[in-house]
Design a protein around this motif. Structure first.
Motif, PDB file in Angstrom:
ATOM      1  N   ALA A  63      73.543  13.299  -6.264  1.00 35.38           N
ATOM      2  CA  ALA A  63      73.854  12.542  -5.048  1.00 35.38           C
ATOM      3  C   ALA A  63      74.569  11.272  -5.488  1.00 35.38           C
ATOM      4  O   ALA A  63      74.058  10.172  -5.352  1.00 35.38           O
ATOM      5  CB  ALA A  63      72.582  12.217  -4.273  1.00 35.38           C
ATOM      6  N   HIS A  64      75.754  11.446  -6.032  1.00 34.34           N
ATOM      7  CA  HIS A  64      76.455  10.309  -6.638  1.00 34.34           C
ATOM      8  C   HIS A  64      77.854  10.078  -6.085  1.00 34.34           C
ATOM      9  O   HIS A  64      78.364   8.960  -6.159  1.00 34.34           O
ATOM     10  CB  HIS A  64      76.534  10.497  -8.164  1.00 34.34           C
ATOM     11  CG  HIS A  64      77.150  11.800  -8.570  1.00 34.34           C
ATOM     12  ND1 HIS A  64      78.496  11.949  -8.743  1.00 34.34           N
ATOM     13  CD2 HIS A  64      76.599  13.013  -8.837  1.00 34.34           C
ATOM     14  CE1 HIS A  64      78.754  13.195  -9.093  1.00 34.34           C
ATOM     15  NE2 HIS A  64      77.622  13.876  -9.157  1.00 34.34           N
ATOM     16  N   THR A  65      78.487  11.110  -5.539  1.00 28.12           N
ATOM     17  CA  THR A  65      79.850  10.966  -5.024  1.00 28.12           C
ATOM     18  C   THR A  65      79.971  11.763  -3.734  1.00 28.12           C
ATOM     19  O   THR A  65      80.196  12.983  -3.766  1.00 28.12           O
ATOM     20  CB  THR A  65      80.886  11.469  -6.050  1.00 28.12           C
ATOM     21  OG1 THR A  65      80.690  10.784  -7.287  1.00 28.12           O
ATOM     22  CG2 THR A  65      82.303  11.206  -5.563  1.00 28.12           C
ATOM     23  N   LYS A  66      79.803  11.087  -2.626  1.00 22.46           N
ATOM     24  CA  LYS A  66      79.800  11.781  -1.331  1.00 22.46           C
ATOM     25  C   LYS A  66      81.080  12.610  -1.160  1.00 22.46           C
ATOM     26  O   LYS A  66      82.190  12.107  -1.290  1.00 22.46           O
ATOM     27  CB  LYS A  66      79.684  10.766  -0.198  1.00 22.46           C
ATOM     28  CG  LYS A  66      79.498  11.391   1.177  1.00 22.46           C
ATOM     29  CD  LYS A  66      79.241  10.319   2.229  1.00 22.46           C
ATOM     30  CE  LYS A  66      77.850   9.731   2.090  1.00 22.46           C
ATOM     31  NZ  LYS A  66      77.536   8.793   3.194  1.00 22.46           N
ATOM     32  N   GLY A  67      80.882  13.882  -0.895  1.00 28.26           N
ATOM     33  CA  GLY A  67      82.004  14.797  -0.726  1.00 28.26           C
ATOM     34  C   GLY A  67      82.310  15.617  -1.955  1.00 28.26           C
ATOM     35  O   GLY A  67      82.914  16.682  -1.861  1.00 28.26           O
ATOM     36  N   PHE A  68      81.877  15.120  -3.131  1.00 25.54           N
ATOM     37  CA  PHE A  68      82.210  15.819  -4.376  1.00 25.54           C
ATOM     38  C   PHE A  68      81.026  15.858  -5.330  1.00 25.54           C
ATOM     39  O   PHE A  68      81.176  15.697  -6.544  1.00 25.54           O
ATOM     40  CB  PHE A  68      83.421  15.151  -5.043  1.00 25.54           C
ATOM     41  CG  PHE A  68      84.677  15.244  -4.217  1.00 25.54           C
ATOM     42  CD1 PHE A  68      85.398  16.428  -4.160  1.00 25.54           C
ATOM     43  CD2 PHE A  68      85.101  14.168  -3.467  1.00 25.54           C
ATOM     44  CE1 PHE A  68      86.534  16.526  -3.379  1.00 25.54           C
ATOM     45  CE2 PHE A  68      86.238  14.247  -2.684  1.00 25.54           C
ATOM     46  CZ  PHE A  68      86.966  15.439  -2.629  1.00 25.54           C
ATOM     47  N   ASN A  69      79.848  16.085  -4.791  1.00 26.10           N
ATOM     48  CA  ASN A  69      78.662  16.236  -5.642  1.00 26.10           C
ATOM     49  C   ASN A  69      78.571  17.620  -6.266  1.00 26.10           C
ATOM     50  O   ASN A  69      78.090  17.771  -7.392  1.00 26.10           O
ATOM     51  CB  ASN A  69      77.395  15.971  -4.821  1.00 26.10           C
ATOM     52  CG  ASN A  69      77.192  14.498  -4.523  1.00 26.10           C
ATOM     53  OD1 ASN A  69      77.267  13.662  -5.403  1.00 26.10           O
ATOM     54  ND2 ASN A  69      76.934  14.193  -3.252  1.00 26.10           N
ATOM     55  N   GLU A  70      79.032  18.628  -5.532  1.00 25.28           N
ATOM     56  CA  GLU A  70      78.899  19.998  -6.015  1.00 25.28           C
ATOM     57  C   GLU A  70      79.960  20.309  -7.068  1.00 25.28           C
ATOM     58  O   GLU A  70      81.154  20.106  -6.845  1.00 25.28           O
ATOM     59  CB  GLU A  70      79.012  20.994  -4.863  1.00 25.28           C
ATOM     60  CG  GLU A  70      78.749  22.425  -5.289  1.00 25.28           C
ATOM     61  CD  GLU A  70      78.567  23.371  -4.122  1.00 25.28           C
ATOM     62  OE1 GLU A  70      78.618  24.585  -4.347  1.00 25.28           O
ATOM     63  OE2 GLU A  70      78.366  22.889  -3.002  1.00 25.28           O
ATOM     64  N   GLY A  71      79.510  20.773  -8.217  1.00 25.68           N
ATOM     65  CA  GLY A  71      80.441  21.116  -9.282  1.00 25.68           C
ATOM     66  C   GLY A  71      80.857  19.946 -10.156  1.00 25.68           C
ATOM     67  O   GLY A  71      81.746  20.083 -10.992  1.00 25.68           O
ATOM     68  N   THR A  72      80.201  18.792  -9.969  1.00 20.88           N
ATOM     69  CA  THR A  72      80.491  17.631 -10.814  1.00 20.88           C
ATOM     70  C   THR A  72      79.202  17.122 -11.439  1.00 20.88           C
ATOM     71  O   THR A  72      78.104  17.389 -10.950  1.00 20.88           O
ATOM     72  CB  THR A  72      81.132  16.492 -10.007  1.00 20.88           C
ATOM     73  OG1 THR A  72      80.200  15.999  -9.026  1.00 20.88           O
ATOM     74  CG2 THR A  72      82.394  16.951  -9.304  1.00 20.88           C
ATOM     75  N   VAL A  73      79.332  16.375 -12.525  1.00 25.70           N
ATOM     76  CA  VAL A  73      78.195  15.712 -13.139  1.00 25.70           C
ATOM     77  C   VAL A  73      78.404  14.207 -12.980  1.00 25.70           C
ATOM     78  O   VAL A  73      79.466  13.679 -13.307  1.00 25.70           O
ATOM     79  CB  VAL A  73      78.027  16.100 -14.628  1.00 25.70           C
ATOM     80  CG1 VAL A  73      79.270  15.797 -15.444  1.00 25.70           C
ATOM     81  CG2 VAL A  73      76.815  15.405 -15.226  1.00 25.70           C
ATOM     82  N   GLY A  74      77.399  13.523 -12.442  1.00 33.15           N
ATOM     83  CA  GLY A  74      77.484  12.089 -12.227  1.00 33.15           C
ATOM     84  C   GLY A  74      76.889  11.335 -13.408  1.00 33.15           C
ATOM     85  O   GLY A  74      75.694  11.480 -13.697  1.00 33.15           O
ATOM     86  N   ILE A  75      77.708  10.546 -14.083  1.00 30.24           N
ATOM     87  CA  ILE A  75      77.272   9.785 -15.262  1.00 30.24           C
ATOM     88  C   ILE A  75      77.438   8.308 -14.971  1.00 30.24           C
ATOM     89  O   ILE A  75      78.552   7.841 -14.703  1.00 30.24           O
ATOM     90  CB  ILE A  75      78.096  10.178 -16.501  1.00 30.24           C
ATOM     91  CG1 ILE A  75      77.986  11.686 -16.769  1.00 30.24           C
ATOM     92  CG2 ILE A  75      77.651   9.370 -17.715  1.00 30.24           C
ATOM     93  CD1 ILE A  75      78.918  12.180 -17.854  1.00 30.24           C
ATOM     94  N   ALA A  76      76.330   7.567 -15.021  1.00 32.31           N
ATOM     95  CA  ALA A  76      76.356   6.140 -14.690  1.00 32.31           C
ATOM     96  C   ALA A  76      76.219   5.292 -15.941  1.00 32.31           C
ATOM     97  O   ALA A  76      75.280   5.462 -16.723  1.00 32.31           O
ATOM     98  CB  ALA A  76      75.244   5.799 -13.700  1.00 32.31           C
ATOM     99  N   ALA A  77      77.154   4.375 -16.121  1.00 33.02           N
ATOM    100  CA  ALA A  77      77.065   3.382 -17.189  1.00 33.02           C
ATOM    101  C   ALA A  77      76.186   2.236 -16.683  1.00 33.02           C
ATOM    102  O   ALA A  77      76.460   1.664 -15.619  1.00 33.02           O
ATOM    103  CB  ALA A  77      78.456   2.876 -17.546  1.00 33.02           C
ATOM    104  N   ILE A  78      75.144   1.921 -17.420  1.00 37.61           N
ATOM    105  CA  ILE A  78      74.193   0.901 -16.969  1.00 37.61           C
ATOM    106  C   ILE A  78      74.797  -0.471 -17.198  1.00 37.61           C
ATOM    107  O   ILE A  78      75.019  -0.897 -18.339  1.00 37.61           O
ATOM    108  CB  ILE A  78      72.846   1.055 -17.706  1.00 37.61           C
ATOM    109  CG1 ILE A  78      72.258   2.437 -17.410  1.00 37.61           C
ATOM    110  CG2 ILE A  78      71.878  -0.035 -17.269  1.00 37.61           C
ATOM    111  CD1 ILE A  78      71.032   2.764 -18.237  1.00 37.61           C
ATOM    112  N   GLY A  79      75.091  -1.161 -16.097  1.00 38.78           N
ATOM    113  CA  GLY A  79      75.722  -2.465 -16.161  1.00 38.78           C
ATOM    114  C   GLY A  79      76.768  -2.600 -15.074  1.00 38.78           C
ATOM    115  O   GLY A  79      76.880  -1.752 -14.177  1.00 38.78           O
TER     116      GLY A  79
END
Length: 255
Positions: free
Chosen positions: A149-165
């Motif tokens: 649940a990281h990119t509305k509209g493009f969550n399916e088939g993607t991996v969400g990677i968050a840089a802390i900061g």
């Protein structure tokens, strides 16, 4: 006549040997690498020439940062057929932290997503700190194509990677963080999918995305949150590093 016969015999043997050597040489010539201008994404499409996955990096599991203490039970997990692209984020939390404090930061982020936004889990699939440590985010299995649940509209088939900061213009993106993100991308992308430096067609699932629901959008295989949604995430400084991350991931996949 016997002398002539011997000459013909030697000639026949020589021709046979040459033919065998020529045939053997075909097995020794390596497959030609894509030439400049070749569509690398097409060369790596399903049914192409083998796998190109990078080595699995070390990933700190949810149990280690005590995700279970937040008090919400992860829901039934949804999976995509494959991971076609990576979406890079920043968490908009303070920089200059001690990496030993990151587990507490992750719990705060999880609580904010679960209670502040009423999500069912932390939105990001993975989070990476300034020291290059990779943490498991959303539940469901790090080696599986979990829908986040990281990119509305493009969550399916993607991996969400968050840089802390926070990586707005002028901020420095730590080298260990860049390296860890690239290693994670190289491992998580579909082994038979497009090159990390290429683009991929994804279909929007939400009208609030940059592209209306049902629209097929051509997005970077390694892109930022801002590519699919109207936001400044992952910050100008980190966004400028995405081509570098893409190139590193491509090199890692080639081994």
């Amino acid at each position: 006549m016997r002398h002539t016969g011997r000459r013909r015999s030697r000639t026949a043997v020589s021709v046979t040997v040459l033919a065998l050597l020529a045939a053997a040489s075909l097995w020794l010539v390596p497959a030609a690498a894509p030439q400049p201008g070749t569509d690398v994404a097409q060369a790596r499409a399903p049914g192409g020439n083998g796998r190109h996955r990078g080595a699995r990096p070390v990933i700190v599991p949810r149990t280690a940062w005590r995700a279970g203490t937040i008090g919400t039970a992860p829901p039934g997990v949804r999976y995509a057929p494959a991971v076609k692209a990576a979406v890079i984020h920043h968490t908009s939390t303070p920089n200059g932290y001690d990496c030993a404090s990151v587990p507490a930061t992750l719990r705060d982020l999880y609580a904010g997503h679960a209670y502040g936004r009423h999500w069912d889990d932390i939105g990001y699939n993975f989070l990476v700190d300034a020291c290059g440590t990779i943490y498991e985010g959303r539940a469901g299995g790090v080696d599986r194509p979990v829908i986040g649940a990281h990119t509305k509209g493009f969550n399916e088939g993607t991996v969400g990677i968050a840089a802390i900061g926070t990586f707005d213009s002028g901020e420095r993106v730590p080298e260990p963080m860049l390296d860890a993100i690239a290693r994670l991308v190289a491992w998580k992308l579909d082994p038979r999918g497009p090159d990390p430096r290429a683009s991929v067609a994804l279909v929007s699932t939400h009208d609030e995305a940059r592209y209306p629901k049902g629209t097929k959008a051509l997005l970077p295989v390694v892109g930022g949150h801002a590519d699919g949604y109207a936001t400044r995430c992952p910050g100008a400084a980190l966004y400028a590093k995405l081509p570098d991350i893409s190139a590193r991931a491509a090199r890692m996949q080639r081994g």
